[in-house]
Write an enzyme that holds these catalytic residues in place. Structure first.
Site, PDB file in Angstrom:
ATOM      1  N   TYR A 142       0.767  -1.004  -0.191  1.00  0.00           N
ATOM      2  CA  TYR A 142       0.026   0.093   0.289  1.00  0.00           C
ATOM      3  C   TYR A 142       0.684   0.714   0.005  1.00  0.00           C
ATOM      4  O   TYR A 142       1.338   0.928   0.577  1.00  0.00           O
ATOM      5  CB  TYR A 142      -0.503   0.225   1.185  1.00  0.00           C
ATOM      6  CG  TYR A 142      -1.821   1.415   1.329  1.00  0.00           C
ATOM      7  CD1 TYR A 142      -2.387   1.526   0.231  1.00  0.00           C
ATOM      8  CD2 TYR A 142      -1.448   1.803   2.704  1.00  0.00           C
ATOM      9  CE1 TYR A 142      -3.674   2.445   0.669  1.00  0.00           C
ATOM     10  CE2 TYR A 142      -2.454   3.792   2.917  1.00  0.00           C
ATOM     11  CZ  TYR A 142      -2.884   3.344   1.649  1.00  0.00           C
ATOM     12  OH  TYR A 142      -4.658   4.329   1.736  1.00  0.00           O
ATOM     13  N   ASP A 237       9.598   2.799  -0.489  1.00  0.00           N
ATOM     14  CA  ASP A 237       8.124   3.264   0.809  1.00  0.00           C
ATOM     15  C   ASP A 237       8.186   3.145   1.583  1.00  0.00           C
ATOM     16  O   ASP A 237       8.261   1.663   2.549  1.00  0.00           O
ATOM     17  CB  ASP A 237       6.874   3.361   0.448  1.00  0.00           C
ATOM     18  CG  ASP A 237       5.655   4.078   0.990  1.00  0.00           C
ATOM     19  OD1 ASP A 237       5.722   4.538   1.966  1.00  0.00           O
ATOM     20  OD2 ASP A 237       4.815   3.640   1.135  1.00  0.00           O
ATOM     21  N   LYS A 265       4.332   8.365   8.953  1.00  0.00           N
ATOM     22  CA  LYS A 265       3.879   8.121  10.428  1.00  0.00           C
ATOM     23  C   LYS A 265       4.802   8.316  11.685  1.00  0.00           C
ATOM     24  O   LYS A 265       4.759   9.284  12.231  1.00  0.00           O
ATOM     25  CB  LYS A 265       3.961   6.640  10.192  1.00  0.00           C
ATOM     26  CG  LYS A 265       2.848   6.600   9.119  1.00  0.00           C
ATOM     27  CD  LYS A 265       2.678   4.893   9.432  1.00  0.00           C
ATOM     28  CE  LYS A 265       0.946   4.529   8.389  1.00  0.00           C
ATOM     29  NZ  LYS A 265       0.968   4.114   7.403  1.00  0.00           N
TER      30      LYS A 265
HETATM   31  C1  LIG Z   1       0.588   4.701   6.137  1.00  0.00           C
HETATM   32  C2  LIG Z   1       1.440   4.216   5.049  1.00  0.00           C
HETATM   33  C3  LIG Z   1       1.070   4.616   4.245  1.00  0.00           C
HETATM   34  C4  LIG Z   1       0.263   6.354   3.451  1.00  0.00           C
HETATM   35  O1  LIG Z   1       0.826   7.122   4.588  1.00  0.00           O
HETATM   36  P1  LIG Z   1      -0.534   8.447   5.205  1.00  0.00           P
HETATM   37  O2  LIG Z   1      -0.405   9.513   5.893  1.00  0.00           O
HETATM   38  O3  LIG Z   1      -1.793   7.583   5.677  1.00  0.00           O
HETATM   39  O4  LIG Z   1      -1.493   9.047   3.608  1.00  0.00           O
HETATM   40  C5  LIG Z   1       1.544   4.663   2.481  1.00  0.00           C
HETATM   41  N1  LIG Z   1       2.622   3.998   2.956  1.00  0.00           N
HETATM   42  C6  LIG Z   1       2.915   3.031   3.584  1.00  0.00           C
HETATM   43  C7  LIG Z   1       3.480   1.879   3.174  1.00  0.00           C
HETATM   44  C8  LIG Z   1       2.313   3.259   4.361  1.00  0.00           C
HETATM   45  O5  LIG Z   1       2.122   2.192   5.922  1.00  0.00           O
END
Ligand SMILES: *Cc1c(COP(=O)(O)O)cnc(C)c1O
Length: 425
Positions: A142, A237, A265
């Site tokens: 994701y 990511d 995060k």
């Molecule tokens: C949480 C997450 C996102 C999205 O981040 P948001 O702050 O919720 O937009 C993108 N990539 C990864 C790997 C994630 O865990």
């Protein structure tokens, strides 16, 4: 749960589905979402004043435990000086310097307000830098909810996928190639067929959005080699893994250097922050220096910067990640032992302060394998834990998170509750 039920019903009148992010709605486990009143250290309290040991940690940011006094103090002090200026501040330089100093592959970094913004812009930057249209992503990874990333794999190799969300025209994802995580052969084939049109490969280098799934040996190394060979950019990511699996993310654990890294995060310490950074020659293609546009009214928000900086400083204390990883292992090993004692097929995995639990005999390596686990049993286990005060992620397809506030007593209490729960599922 009278007050939670009442709030959920009320929320549904004005908020679609009663929540502002779908997984919070408990749809995949059933039941009523808990409305949280406050949180401290390893605990959260809901609207009924029921206390939970929390293994979600706001989906990762609460690595120090909730409302760490030093982070709260930094936020309070920053807020007094003004909430937002729309002009640069020194705090932005300090957090940029902290990120560049810590993350091996980042020479320059831009701050945004969410992980979605970070990955969306990283892809635009990769396309702008290479002048190529196509991107490769992996099923089960994701990367936020930008249109071109909301796509599921089609059947055969290089068949273009279907949008996983309505509202995304097929044309918007025609340049997105979706392959199986951990299948390097498929990536080789994709590059053979379309290599000179591929701008980037984006990957969660340790996946945390299909439960926890680690890369098999050689997978990330292979992605790095293929990207280099074909002149495509490799995007890690690390929104979830950055400062969560270790002091330098997955790139620190593996020694593999992506061209661009996305973060969010943990770097916001609980406030809305995202970032993307990488090689200086790539980052200089961003406006105002280059032609790739990106902007944000609240980017680098001073209150969020204060929370992030205070968090990063506390994470730099010697031995922080060793302790965190050890606590996480105590949890996963303890759970495995108790599940097996109850005669259940069960296994678990962890890295740093992140873990996965699976009601299956072997640790999965792909979304298909995660899906083969006993999802019904997970649902029962989730509710058996929740009812006795342990808050796990409300889905079998999410990773779990341990914080520095999860001490031995907390882990032991969790395991005692789990022993009862396993007996019932
Ligand atoms: C949480 C997450 C996102 C999205 O981040 P948001 O702050 O919720 O937009 C993108 N990539 C990864 C790997 C994630 O865990």
């Amino acid at each position: 749960m009278p007050r939670n039920n009442e709030l959920f019903e009320r929320a549904c009148h004005t908020i679609p589905g009663g929540v502002n992010s779908p997984v919070r709605a408990f749809r995949s486990v059933g039941g009523t979402p808990r409305f949280i009143k406050r949180a401290q250290g390893p605990y959260m309290w809901d609207a009924n004043d029921t206390r939970y040991i929390d293994y979600v940690g706001s989906w990762g940011p609460a690595i120090l435990g909730h409302a760490h006094p030093k982070v709260v103090k930094a936020v309070q002090e920053a807020a007094v000086d003004g909430l937002s200026f729309g002009a640069p501040t020194e705090a932005e330089i300090r957090i940029a310097e902290a990120i560049v100093e810590r993350m091996p592959s980042i020479e320059k970094v831009r701050l945004v307000s969410s992980g979605t913004e970070a990955t969306m812009t990283a892809i635009r930057l990769a396309r702008g830098f290479t002048g190529r249209p196509k991107i490769v992503k992996f099923e089960g990874c994701y990367h936020g909810h930008a249109d071109s990333l909301l796509v599921k794999a089609g059947s055969g190799l290089l068949t273009f996928g279907n949008p996983t969300s309505s509202g995304v025209p097929a044309e918007f994802i025609q340049h997105t190639i979706v392959l199986d995580f951990n299948n390097l052969h498929a990536v080789e084939q994709a590059f053979k067929e379309a290599g000179h049109d591929i701008a980037c490969v984006i990957v969660e280098p340790i996946a945390g959005n299909m439960n926890l799934v680690k890369p098999v040996p050689g997978f990330l190394e292979g992605l790095r080699a293929l990207c280099t060979q074909y002149g495509a950019l490799l995007i890690f990511d690390e929104v979830m893994t950055g400062f969560r699996v270790g002091p330098q993310g997955v790139q620190g654990l593996t020694g593999i250097r992506p061209d661009i890294t996305t973060l969010a995060k943990v770097i916001g310490g609980g406030m809305p922050v995202g970032a993307f950074g990488g090689r200086a020659d790539i980052m200089e293609h961003l406006a105002p220096l280059g032609g790739v546009y990106q902007a944000g009214t609240l980017s680098g928000n001073p209150v969020a910067m204060a929370a992030g900086l205070a968090t990063l400083e506390l994470l730099s204390e010697p031995g922080f990640y060793d302790r965190l990883a050890a606590q996480t292992r105590k949890l996963t090993e303890g759970l495995t032992e108790r599940a097996h004692a109850a005669g259940l097929p069960f296994c678990a995995d962890s890295v740093g302060g992140m873990f996965g639990i699976y009601f299956s005999d072997t640790v999965p390596t792909s979304l298909a394998e995660v899906s083969q686990g006993n999802i019904e049993r997970f649902k029962k286990f989730f509710h058996a834990m929740l009812i006795h005060g342990v808050y796990l992620a409300p889905s079998a397809f999410e990773a779990g998170f341990v914080s520095a506030a999860h001490d031995d007593a907390i882990i032991q209490e969790t395991l005692d509750i789990a022993e009862q729960a396993f007996a019932k599922v």
